[in-house]
Scaffold this active site. Structure first.
Site, PDB file in Angstrom:
ATOM      1  N   ARG A 178      45.355  54.367  68.588  1.00 28.59           N
ATOM      2  CA  ARG A 178      45.216  55.630  67.866  1.00 28.59           C
ATOM      3  C   ARG A 178      44.970  56.786  68.836  1.00 28.59           C
ATOM      4  NH1 ARG A 178      46.893  52.243  65.475  1.00 28.59           N
ATOM      5  NH2 ARG A 178      46.309  51.409  63.449  1.00 28.59           N
ATOM      6  N   SER A 188      42.570  56.441  57.057  1.00 28.32           N
ATOM      7  CA  SER A 188      41.449  55.802  57.746  1.00 28.32           C
ATOM      8  C   SER A 188      40.689  56.835  58.567  1.00 28.32           C
ATOM      9  CB  SER A 188      41.954  54.682  58.657  1.00 28.32           C
ATOM     10  OG  SER A 188      42.594  53.677  57.902  1.00 28.32           O
ATOM     11  N   GLU A 247      38.878  59.059  63.591  1.00 31.87           N
ATOM     12  CA  GLU A 247      40.279  59.263  63.932  1.00 31.87           C
ATOM     13  C   GLU A 247      40.692  60.725  63.841  1.00 31.87           C
ATOM     14  OE1 GLU A 247      43.344  56.828  62.428  1.00 31.87           O
ATOM     15  OE2 GLU A 247      42.169  54.993  62.436  1.00 31.87           O
TER      16      GLU A 247
END
Length: 351
Positions: free
Chosen positions: A176, A251, A347
Site C-alpha cells: 500500500r 480499508s 492508509e
C-alpha cells in the site's frame, strides 16, 4: 480492440472560488477549495499551472478522493483529474499492454479489460477510485497487487511541468505504498498508467471468501476471469459499504506486518489471532480482527463510526468531519497497541 481517445481540448475548466469538494471525496466531507479546476489532458494542466490564479498557491491533486481525509477547507488550488481514454498500446506473444487515463474509474476500467478479452485485473474489481490513484496506493485485494500488473506510469512534475515515464521499478512499490506516496507526494500528477496483462491467465481464487462464493455458485474452481470478477464483486458488496450510500475510504488501516519473534510471543497470548506468513518469514496480521477484538466494531464517535460488518472500515454516518474520523482512528490505534503491542498505520492521506 476498442479504443477511446483522450480529449484534445487544451484548456482546463475553472470553477468558482470556494468550490465544494463534497462530491470529490468518498467520505463526503463538506469542505471547500479556494480554487479548483478540472484537468482533462496534459495541455490543460500546463495551462492551469500558468494561470495567474495558480501562482503562489498550494496544489492538491484529487481523482476520486477515495484515499484522502480532508480535515479542513483547502486554501489553494485543487486539480481535479479527469484525463480519460483507454487503449491497447501494443501486444506480444506473452501480454497485452493497456494504457488508461488517470481519470478513468478504476472498476469500470477493470470491467472493460475483461470485456475486451484481456484478463488479469479481476481480483481488483470494485475498488473505489480512479486509475491514477491505483499506483499511488499500490492497491491490492484477494492475492493481487496493482504493482504485479504495472508496466509504467506517466506523470508530470507540477513545479516544472516536465513529463516523466516511470517503469515499475522506478515506482518503488511496497505494501500500500509507492514513490508517489512518499518522495513524490505533492510533486507529481499522474496522467496515465500502462498495464501489462499476461495472456497466460491463471485463476487467483485461493482466498477463503472467494472459494466460498464460487462454491455457492456451484463452482469448485474459477473457469474464467469473469468467474473471479463476479465472486470478488459479490464478496466486496456483502462486506463493504458503498461510498455512494455511506461515506468511507475503504480499508482505513494497513494490515500490520511483524517479525516472527514478535509473532511467536503474541500468539502465546492470543492463540486465535488471524495471521498470514510472508515469503520473507515475517507475519501479516489481520487489522480488522485486531480492531474487532478490542470491541470497536459498530461503535460511533459523533458522526464517525466503525462499520458494523467490517471493523477495518471507518464511515461517515452523516455530518462527520475529517477530524472526527481521525479522532476515532487514534482511539482505535491506542486500544490495539495496548492489547496487542502492534501499531496500526492508516492508509488514507490526511490533509
Amino acid at each position: 480492440m476498442p479504443v477511446s481517445a483522450t480529449s484534445a481540448v487544451p484548456s482546463p475548466v475553472w470553477f468558482a472560488a470556494g468550490y465544494p469538494l463534497r462530491e470529490h471525496n468518498t467520505f463526503g466531507f463538506d469542505v471547500r477549495a479556494r480554487f479548483a479546476c478540472r484537468i482533462e489532458n496534459e495541455a490543460g494542466l500546463a495551462a492551469a499551472l500558468r494561470d495567474p490564479r495558480a501562482q503562489g498557491l498550494r496544489m492538491l491533486v484529487l481523482g476520486g478522493g477515495s484515499n484522502v481525509v480532508l480535515t479542513r477547507d483547502f486554501d489553494g488550488l485543487v486539480l481535479l483529474v479527469a484525463l480519460a481514454g483507454k487503449r491497447v498500446t501494443r501486444e506480444d506473444g506473452d501480454a497485452w499492454y493497456v494504457e488508461a487515463g488517470a481519470g478513468e474509474n478504476w472498476h469500470d476500467f477493470v470491467a472493460w479489460t475483461l470485456e475486451a478479452g484481456m484478463p488479469g485485473l479481476e481480483n481488483l474489481a470494485l475498488i473505489p477510485g480512479t486509475v491514477g490513484a491505483a499506483p499511488i496506493q499500490n492497491i491490492g485485494a484477494y492475492g493481487l497487487e496493482m504493482a504485479e500488473r504495472c508496466a509504467s506510469v506517466r506523470a508530470i512534475e507540477i513545479e516544472s511541468g516536465t513529463s516523466y515515464v516511470f517503469d515499475a521499478a522506478d515506482c518503488r512499490f511496497g505494501y500500500r505504498d509507492s514513490f508517489f506516496k512518499q518522495e513524490g507526494h505533492d510533486r507529481f500528477l499522474i496522467t496515465s498508467v500502462t498495464f501489462r496483462l499476461p495472456k497466460a491467465w491463471r485463476p487467483n481464487a485461493g482466498y477463503a471468501d472467494l472459494a466460498r462464493e464460487l462454491a455457492q455458485r456451484g463452482l469448485s474452481e474459477a473457469r474464467c476471469a469473469r468467474d473471479v470478477f463476479d465472486a470478488v464483486v459479490a464478496v466486496r458488496r456483502a462486506k463493504l459499504p458503498d461510498p455512494l450510500a455511506l461515506g468511507n475510504a475503504g480499508s482505513f488501516f494497513k494490515n500490520p506486518v511483524i517479525d516472527a519473534q514478535q509473532f511467536d510471543s503474541l500468539v502465546l497470548r492470543e492463540p486465535r489471532i488471524v495471521s498470514y506468513t510472508q515469503a520473507d518469514g515475517r507475519v501479516k496480521l489481520a487489522a480488522g480482527w485486531l480492531i474487532d477484538q478490542c470491541g470497536w466494531k459498530g461503535r460511533t464517535l459523533r458522526g464517525a463510526a466503525v462499520h458494523e460488518r467490517q471493523a477495518l472500515v471507518l464511515v461517515n454516518l452523516g455530518g462527520a468531519t475529517g477530524s472526527d474520523i481521525l479522532e476515532l482512528a487514534q482511539a482505535i490505534r491506542r486500544d490495539v497497541f495496548e492489547r496487542f503491542g502492534v501499531e496500526l498505520e492508516q492508509e488514507p492521506v490526511s490533509l
